[in-house]
Scaffold this motif. Sequence first.
Motif, PDB file in Angstrom:
ATOM      1  N   ILE A 106       2.240  -0.986  -2.843  1.00 18.45           N
ATOM      2  CA  ILE A 106       2.345  -1.614  -4.165  1.00 18.45           C
ATOM      3  C   ILE A 106       3.269  -0.798  -5.065  1.00 18.45           C
ATOM      4  O   ILE A 106       4.187  -1.341  -5.696  1.00 18.45           O
ATOM      5  N   CYS A 107       3.039   0.511  -5.133  1.00 12.89           N
ATOM      6  CA  CYS A 107       3.819   1.354  -6.041  1.00 12.89           C
ATOM      7  C   CYS A 107       5.284   1.469  -5.622  1.00 12.89           C
ATOM      8  O   CYS A 107       6.156   1.653  -6.474  1.00 12.89           O
ATOM      9  N   TYR A 108       5.551   1.376  -4.334  1.00  9.46           N
ATOM     10  CA  TYR A 108       6.934   1.440  -3.867  1.00  9.46           C
ATOM     11  C   TYR A 108       7.618   0.070  -3.857  1.00  9.46           C
ATOM     12  O   TYR A 108       8.832  -0.021  -4.021  1.00  9.46           O
ATOM     13  N   GLY A 109       6.831  -0.985  -3.672  1.00  8.25           N
ATOM     14  CA  GLY A 109       7.441  -2.297  -3.463  1.00  8.25           C
ATOM     15  C   GLY A 109       7.396  -3.252  -4.635  1.00  8.25           C
ATOM     16  O   GLY A 109       8.267  -4.128  -4.761  1.00  8.25           O
TER      17      GLY A 109
ATOM     18  N   THR B 105       1.022  -2.879 -11.891  1.00 10.59           N
ATOM     19  CA  THR B 105      -0.254  -2.392 -12.421  1.00 10.59           C
ATOM     20  C   THR B 105      -1.404  -3.337 -12.100  1.00 10.59           C
ATOM     21  O   THR B 105      -2.504  -2.902 -11.749  1.00 10.59           O
ATOM     22  N   ARG B 106      -1.156  -4.646 -12.212  1.00  9.62           N
ATOM     23  CA  ARG B 106      -2.198  -5.613 -11.862  1.00  9.62           C
ATOM     24  C   ARG B 106      -2.591  -5.481 -10.389  1.00  9.62           C
ATOM     25  O   ARG B 106      -3.781  -5.560 -10.043  1.00  9.62           O
ATOM     26  N   ASN B 107      -1.615  -5.296  -9.508  1.00 11.99           N
ATOM     27  CA  ASN B 107      -1.919  -5.203  -8.080  1.00 11.99           C
ATOM     28  C   ASN B 107      -2.615  -3.895  -7.724  1.00 11.99           C
ATOM     29  O   ASN B 107      -3.470  -3.860  -6.833  1.00 11.99           O
ATOM     30  N   VAL B 108      -2.267  -2.816  -8.427  1.00 12.85           N
ATOM     31  CA  VAL B 108      -2.993  -1.557  -8.231  1.00 12.85           C
ATOM     32  C   VAL B 108      -4.449  -1.732  -8.670  1.00 12.85           C
ATOM     33  O   VAL B 108      -5.381  -1.321  -7.978  1.00 12.85           O
ATOM     34  N   GLU B 109      -4.640  -2.381  -9.808  1.00 12.18           N
ATOM     35  CA  GLU B 109      -6.000  -2.626 -10.303  1.00 12.18           C
ATOM     36  C   GLU B 109      -6.793  -3.466  -9.307  1.00 12.18           C
ATOM     37  O   GLU B 109      -7.949  -3.155  -8.997  1.00 12.18           O
ATOM     38  N   LYS B 110      -6.176  -4.521  -8.788  1.00 10.01           N
ATOM     39  CA  LYS B 110      -6.848  -5.387  -7.816  1.00 10.01           C
ATOM     40  C   LYS B 110      -7.235  -4.610  -6.565  1.00 10.01           C
ATOM     41  O   LYS B 110      -8.351  -4.748  -6.040  1.00 10.01           O
TER      42      LYS B 110
ATOM     43  N   VAL C 198       3.574   9.661  -9.623  1.00 11.18           N
ATOM     44  CA  VAL C 198       4.007   9.305 -10.976  1.00 11.18           C
ATOM     45  C   VAL C 198       3.697   7.839 -11.277  1.00 11.18           C
ATOM     46  O   VAL C 198       3.143   7.505 -12.331  1.00 11.18           O
ATOM     47  N   SER C 199       4.052   6.954 -10.341  1.00 12.38           N
ATOM     48  CA  SER C 199       3.837   5.517 -10.539  1.00 12.38           C
ATOM     49  C   SER C 199       2.349   5.170 -10.589  1.00 12.38           C
ATOM     50  O   SER C 199       1.901   4.401 -11.447  1.00 12.38           O
ATOM     51  N   PHE C 200       1.588   5.739  -9.672  1.00 10.93           N
ATOM     52  CA  PHE C 200       0.161   5.442  -9.600  1.00 10.93           C
ATOM     53  C   PHE C 200      -0.565   5.950 -10.848  1.00 10.93           C
ATOM     54  O   PHE C 200      -1.410   5.248 -11.410  1.00 10.93           O
ATOM     55  N   ARG C 201      -0.205   7.138 -11.295  1.00 10.05           N
ATOM     56  CA  ARG C 201      -0.824   7.703 -12.505  1.00 10.05           C
ATOM     57  C   ARG C 201      -0.550   6.811 -13.716  1.00 10.05           C
ATOM     58  O   ARG C 201      -1.444   6.573 -14.531  1.00 10.05           O
ATOM     59  N   ARG C 202       0.685   6.320 -13.815  1.00  8.20           N
ATOM     60  CA  ARG C 202       1.033   5.437 -14.928  1.00  8.20           C
ATOM     61  C   ARG C 202       0.191   4.163 -14.879  1.00  8.20           C
ATOM     62  O   ARG C 202      -0.273   3.669 -15.924  1.00  8.20           O
TER      63      ARG C 202
END
Length: 313
Positions: free
Chosen positions: A34-37, A45-50, A108-112
């Motif tokens: 998710i964070c790379y693609g 952010t929505r997909n990380v949350e899901k 960095v991306s995941f933390r954000r």
Amino acid sequence: MIVFNIWSVLQWYLRPFIKWFLRKTTRLCELQRICYGDRVGSERTRNVEKSLMMSRTRDVKEVVSYLDGTVLQRRFIRCHFREILDPSVAIILRVKKINPKLHVSFIVSFRRCLEQIWSYRSLIDEVEELRRTQFDSNNDEHEQMLLNLWSLLVPDSPLEGRVSKQWQHIGFQGDDPKTDFRGMGLLGLENLLFFATNYLQVSRHVLSHSLHPTYGYTYAIVGINITSMAYYLLKDGSAKTYMFNAKQSLPNINLFHKFYCYLFYEFDKMWIESKPQNIMEFSMIFKKFENAVRMELADPASVFRINIEVDNI
């Protein structure tokens, strides 16, 4: 509906196998993919949350529960981010077997994403508290906010008294505006005041439309209806598109106020363009406007900005 429910059940059971297969073939966990693609902002952010919400891993669930707890404790604020997020990210790296030296950009991306997700949840609590706080005429701060609203919108006409028919000029129903804030509480007043304070010329321009002899409407009452709309868009998650695509700031009360200002300005444009016969068309046009906003928010790439157009009607 039945087909949707069957698909949801299938997804629940097939999800672990799909994740395992993709992990084996890409050598990346779901969060990394998710964070790379995914595009930065709402989509990512929505997909990380899901992904976090659907995880069945005990340690991931504990991280989610811990972060939710910091929101309830009113601790999820920037000055506490390091002590809250560093251990949370470390647990995810360990559980997902992610090498931090090789995947710095992922961290960095995941933390954000974590900052955005739980700042949004904190914002919901803050907005809810304002909505539940009723306007109190014995509270000097509340009274001053109300008087400031008048002086900003109608600077050349001093109030003759705190209770006055003059309030109807800016769209309140009666002689005392406090009764109109019952539904949305102090949130409705704060929204109106933010609009007048930060977009003074725009708010006065919108007020002039509301006073039009043919297309006029009750400015303050419509503004409180816009507050209600913004509140429910925030609560049901629709506003995540706006909040997560705001590059310069995390979800916070000022960003919510700006969202409100955008909605009020755009509703006024639609109202005038619709050329209503009378105020009885308000419900129909307001519903049409809400549907249009929800459609735009459904696109994760949407970015809302107030594009000021001064017109003569």
